[in-house]
Design a protein around this motif. Structure first.
Motif, PDB file in Angstrom:
ATOM      1  N   UNK B 135      53.930  43.866  55.833  1.00 35.43           N
ATOM      2  CA  UNK B 135      53.305  42.743  55.139  1.00 35.43           C
ATOM      3  C   UNK B 135      52.126  43.229  54.278  1.00 35.43           C
ATOM      4  N   UNK B 136      51.394  44.216  54.800  1.00 36.38           N
ATOM      5  CA  UNK B 136      50.286  44.766  54.012  1.00 36.38           C
ATOM      6  C   UNK B 136      50.766  45.497  52.759  1.00 36.38           C
ATOM      7  N   UNK B 137      51.991  46.013  52.813  1.00 31.38           N
ATOM      8  CA  UNK B 137      52.506  46.774  51.664  1.00 31.38           C
ATOM      9  C   UNK B 137      53.162  45.874  50.622  1.00 31.38           C
ATOM     10  N   UNK B 138      53.360  44.599  50.962  1.00 37.13           N
ATOM     11  CA  UNK B 138      54.106  43.719  50.042  1.00 37.13           C
ATOM     12  C   UNK B 138      53.430  43.513  48.683  1.00 37.13           C
ATOM     13  N   UNK B 139      52.107  43.312  48.640  1.00 40.03           N
ATOM     14  CA  UNK B 139      51.512  43.115  47.318  1.00 40.03           C
ATOM     15  C   UNK B 139      51.759  44.310  46.384  1.00 40.03           C
ATOM     16  N   UNK B 140      51.654  45.517  46.918  1.00 37.42           N
ATOM     17  CA  UNK B 140      51.929  46.699  46.087  1.00 37.42           C
ATOM     18  C   UNK B 140      53.384  46.714  45.649  1.00 37.42           C
ATOM     19  N   UNK B 141      54.271  46.291  46.553  1.00 34.78           N
ATOM     20  CA  UNK B 141      55.695  46.254  46.217  1.00 34.78           C
ATOM     21  C   UNK B 141      55.955  45.232  45.117  1.00 34.78           C
ATOM     22  N   UNK B 142      55.295  44.108  45.219  1.00 32.84           N
ATOM     23  CA  UNK B 142      55.490  43.061  44.205  1.00 32.84           C
ATOM     24  C   UNK B 142      54.959  43.537  42.859  1.00 32.84           C
ATOM     25  N   UNK B 143      53.795  44.203  42.887  1.00 29.91           N
ATOM     26  CA  UNK B 143      53.192  44.677  41.638  1.00 29.91           C
ATOM     27  C   UNK B 143      54.055  45.725  40.953  1.00 29.91           C
ATOM     28  N   UNK B 144      54.826  46.461  41.750  1.00 29.84           N
ATOM     29  CA  UNK B 144      55.632  47.559  41.193  1.00 29.84           C
ATOM     30  C   UNK B 144      57.011  47.104  40.724  1.00 29.84           C
ATOM     31  N   UNK B 145      57.359  45.863  40.934  1.00 33.05           N
ATOM     32  CA  UNK B 145      58.713  45.397  40.573  1.00 33.05           C
ATOM     33  C   UNK B 145      59.022  45.700  39.106  1.00 33.05           C
ATOM     34  N   UNK B 146      60.167  46.318  38.867  1.00 32.12           N
ATOM     35  CA  UNK B 146      60.579  46.635  37.497  1.00 32.12           C
ATOM     36  C   UNK B 146      62.093  46.726  37.474  1.00 32.12           C
ATOM     37  N   UNK B 147      62.670  46.528  36.298  1.00 30.63           N
ATOM     38  CA  UNK B 147      64.138  46.485  36.275  1.00 30.63           C
ATOM     39  C   UNK B 147      64.773  47.880  36.278  1.00 30.63           C
ATOM     40  N   UNK B 148      63.963  48.924  36.203  1.00 33.35           N
ATOM     41  CA  UNK B 148      64.536  50.277  36.112  1.00 33.35           C
ATOM     42  C   UNK B 148      64.460  51.059  37.425  1.00 33.35           C
ATOM     43  N   UNK B 149      63.961  50.452  38.493  1.00 36.36           N
ATOM     44  CA  UNK B 149      63.660  51.215  39.712  1.00 36.36           C
ATOM     45  C   UNK B 149      64.854  51.422  40.655  1.00 36.36           C
ATOM     46  N   UNK B 150      66.029  51.619  40.111  1.00 37.34           N
ATOM     47  CA  UNK B 150      67.208  51.726  40.969  1.00 37.34           C
ATOM     48  C   UNK B 150      67.213  52.988  41.821  1.00 37.34           C
ATOM     49  N   UNK B 151      66.881  54.111  41.230  1.00 35.25           N
ATOM     50  CA  UNK B 151      66.882  55.352  42.022  1.00 35.25           C
ATOM     51  C   UNK B 151      65.828  55.263  43.126  1.00 35.25           C
ATOM     52  N   UNK B 152      64.662  54.727  42.794  1.00 35.70           N
ATOM     53  CA  UNK B 152      63.601  54.581  43.776  1.00 35.70           C
ATOM     54  C   UNK B 152      64.077  53.707  44.948  1.00 35.70           C
ATOM     55  N   UNK B 153      64.785  52.638  44.613  1.00 42.07           N
ATOM     56  CA  UNK B 153      65.309  51.749  45.654  1.00 42.07           C
ATOM     57  C   UNK B 153      66.315  52.482  46.536  1.00 42.07           C
ATOM     58  N   UNK B 154      67.211  53.232  45.890  1.00 39.39           N
ATOM     59  CA  UNK B 154      68.239  53.970  46.643  1.00 39.39           C
ATOM     60  C   UNK B 154      67.606  54.984  47.587  1.00 39.39           C
ATOM     61  N   UNK B 155      66.477  55.551  47.177  1.00 41.85           N
ATOM     62  CA  UNK B 155      65.816  56.554  48.024  1.00 41.85           C
ATOM     63  C   UNK B 155      65.033  55.913  49.175  1.00 41.85           C
ATOM     64  N   UNK B 156      64.463  54.752  48.936  1.00 42.43           N
ATOM     65  CA  UNK B 156      63.593  54.136  49.956  1.00 42.43           C
ATOM     66  C   UNK B 156      64.372  53.694  51.193  1.00 42.43           C
ATOM     67  N   UNK B 157      65.672  53.423  51.031  1.00 41.98           N
ATOM     68  CA  UNK B 157      66.446  52.905  52.173  1.00 41.98           C
ATOM     69  C   UNK B 157      67.129  54.014  52.968  1.00 41.98           C
ATOM     70  N   UNK B 158      66.940  55.272  52.578  1.00 41.31           N
ATOM     71  CA  UNK B 158      67.587  56.392  53.275  1.00 41.31           C
ATOM     72  C   UNK B 158      66.989  56.615  54.671  1.00 41.31           C
ATOM     73  N   UNK B 159      67.830  57.011  55.624  1.00 38.62           N
ATOM     74  CA  UNK B 159      67.306  57.469  56.927  1.00 38.62           C
ATOM     75  C   UNK B 159      67.702  58.944  57.088  1.00 38.62           C
ATOM     76  N   UNK B 160      68.827  59.225  57.772  1.00 38.56           N
ATOM     77  CA  UNK B 160      69.269  60.625  57.836  1.00 38.56           C
ATOM     78  C   UNK B 160      70.092  61.016  56.613  1.00 38.56           C
ATOM     79  N   UNK B 161      70.214  60.118  55.666  1.00 40.65           N
ATOM     80  CA  UNK B 161      70.903  60.446  54.407  1.00 40.65           C
ATOM     81  C   UNK B 161      70.270  61.683  53.786  1.00 40.65           C
ATOM     82  N   UNK B 162      71.097  62.522  53.200  1.00 41.86           N
ATOM     83  CA  UNK B 162      70.542  63.708  52.532  1.00 41.86           C
ATOM     84  C   UNK B 162      70.550  63.568  51.013  1.00 41.86           C
TER      85      UNK B 162
END
Lengths: 411, 411
Positions: B135-162
């Motif tokens: 919840x504390x990180x949400x404002x920064x996440x909202x401020x960073x919203x952009x239509x080009x951040x697909x790679x960033x999104x794909x990386x943020x959800x990784x766990x043991x993915x290489x």
């Protein structure tokens, strides 16, 4: 198969083996596949010996399985011939002819009907069994028959096994002392409903075939059908029981005859001991794992849940890493497809409940669990909180050793 | 989870990603579990965006799964929040409250209803999710919203993915150009009926919810439900599709509308591409394996047989060892419990039939098979010779890498 692997750290020494009146055995080197070791076991039974059997449910069984399934429809057995190194599976009509030729050859040698000869093969699938090597070795096997050759027999049937497996019980039927003694082999391709697992139990008790078959059919459930190494089910498994009758006990009226109670307990106990030896020789095993499920909606459901946990690669690798990763146990319960409710589910390790009713136990102290995980015998408990169903299943951990053994070319 | 592992030798570079009109994304580091990387992904959808979903069948799902199952009963979505590092599974009432609090916080920030916020968590099971960090990180996440951040999104959800996983298709509905783009994560605990797998497909197409749900429900069968890494099924899997409608194509009348044909093909193709990326990142994978079953009594039977082969540890270790050990394939077919007849069964590898109708092909030349086994993409064919049923399933080999990744303490 056949490449020497280090002896399992969970191995057990052979028990003090004795003779079983009416049984003679031998082991010889027929050169089927392995060099410098025995690979052919012959057992001769006294006339009148009764046989019972249970077999793999794999839909693509080997020719020997089909032979034995037919042979066991009549009650008598005079011989058992087992080779290691080649499973005679997926060998088409040639495989069937090999089985017939071997039974014929044994029958001629021991002066009995081919259909009283039981046959088993274990080893590589899909290669023709060199029947001439077996048939040429039979005279030496017959000459070597002796009542003391149990260890030799247990060794001759090994494939990737790292130690020979046998168990013994001395009990009474009524006032007559009788003995039950068995040997087994198996270490990979082990899963319920019989796996690459051969087990032979022999007794000098005098029993009708329906009683022996009934003992075997009900005894296999909580023993051999409650173990799994890798969820793979072999094409060649069998468990045969032979009763020579040499002890000449009073006739048994049925499985519920009170005079048979001690025998039944010992018989079941021996089956479990042999089954656990197979688990303890699981390919690459460093820990024996018992999964005990309670509170399921039925015993069958509990058994499926226990198997789902015991077969989960993520649970098995966690235990290899000595990690009480109970979250993976929850996952495995959930994926079983059986009734489960997250909010009544409890998971314990080594006698300590870690999670109760859907969440971690308040103030959970990991210390005793960490100590338990360092041991060789790991106990996982799952309580569904739904009913009275329960089951126990045994397996082993999944380690680099399993990959080493099975990832080698044509292992 | 989170320990860095070598990038899979089967990894694929990200495709050329574009924007999807109506979707803005961001990724931030909330410090949930991992250090020095992003672990929280936020997506915002334009008002009127339609959503559809399919979820894990694991009976012990995480709180986010239950939230989304309810949320998807109404057609609209305004946001998606995904964290890695902690699965919020088996966390009791606290887990449910965390989900509600997060949805509430996102709703407040983006001025939408909490029930239009979709949530997912992936990572360790059984530990409380530190909701304040999210919840504390949400404002920064909202401020960073952009239509080009697909790679960033794909990386943020990784766990043991290489490696990050994404796919894109540009097609038309009628004459209107539309785009489909998706991201996915998953590398272990992968099995049919959804696994520890998260996938999000987004399109600017304008589609009714029943059409989007229908596309998703039928597309998941031959893609995500036809892959398996280790037979383990996660408690957190979901596949969601979002259609923003920004492309403003002509209305689609139903799934069989001819104007939708090109879109449907591309949608299914994209699902398969994402699913295969998950297989290619299978924990420890060095080879991608396709098991194609034909001649079964039904498609369902063929699927079960293919899975039995694809999940067999003995088959998977043999392939890791580059051994065309087709006997193990026979075993795995036989243990599936599905109709099979040894004498009509054929097994092939890499386009070469090794065994036909129950026995090795006369004069079988191993040379092309040996060459095929050295490659990275292995093809196993099984023909039952019984009917018209067929299915294809993808998996990877079982190697030391899998044990390394999963046998480490609290991985």
């Amino acid at each position: 198969m056949g490449a020497p692997h280090a002896v399992s750290p969970l191995s057990r020494p052979l028990p003090d083996l004795a003779t079983v009146s009416g049984v003679r055995l031998s082991a010889v080197a027929a050169g089927i596949r392995y060099q410098g070791r025995t690979d052919l076991m012959l057992a001769e039974f006294t006339p009148g010996t009764i046989v019972a059997g249970v077999f793999t449910k794999n839909a693509c069984p080997g020719a020997p399985i089909q032979w034995c399934k037919t042979a066991v429809t009549t009650p008598y057995a005079r011989a058992l011939l087992v080779n290691s190194g080649n499973a005679n599976v997926f060998t088409g009509q040639a495989g069937v002819e090999t089985v017939e030729a071997c039974a014929e050859a044994v029958g001629k040698l021991l002066h009995c009907l081919p259909q009283d000869v039981f046959l088993a093969s274990t080893g590589v699938i899909g290669e023709k069994l060199p029947q001439d090597r077996i048939i040429n070795a039979l005279p030496a096997a017959e000459a070597a028959l002796a009542d003391a050759n149990w260890e030799e027999a247990a060794r001759a049937i090994m494939t990737t096994d790292t130690f020979p497996k046998a168990a013994r019980r001395d009990v009474h039927i009524g006032k007559t002392p009788v003995r039950i003694q068995g040997i087994a082999k198996g270490s990979g391709m082990i899963a319920p409903d019989m796996a690459t697992m051969l087990a032979y139990v022999m007794t000098d008790a005098k029993l009708p075939q329906n009683v022996l078959q009934s003992l075997l059919s009900s005894g296999v459930g909580p023993s051999f059908n409650s173990i799994t190494v890798d969820s793979d089910t072999s094409t060649s498994d069998m468990l045969l029981a032979f009763a020579t009758g040499a002890a000449d006990n009073e006739p048994v009226t049925g499985v519920h005859d009170p005079e048979l109670a001690e025998f039944t307990l010992a018989f079941n106990d021996l089956l479990l001991e042999l089954a656990l030896l197979v688990v303890r020789d699981g390919e690459g095993a460093t820990k024996q794992i018992r999964v005990a499920v309670t509170g399921a909606t039925s015993n069958i459901s509990a058994h499926k849940i226990a198997l789902s946990v015991a077969n989960s690669p993520l649970v098995k690798t966690a235990i290899a890493g000595e990690d009480a990763n109970w979250g993976r146990v929850v996952m495995a319960v959930g994926k079983s497809g059986e009734p489960a409710d997250r909010d009544t589910l409890s998971v314990g390790v080594g006698g300590t409940w870690i999670a109760r009713n859907g969440t971690v136990v308040e103030g959970y102290d990991e210390t005793p669990v960490v100590a338990h995980m360092r041991g060789q015998e790991i106990e996982i408990a799952v309580d569904l909180g739904l009913g009275e169903g329960e089951a126990r299943v045994w397996t082993c951990d999944l380690t680099h050793g399993y990959i080493d053994i099975n990832g080698a070319y044509r292992s």
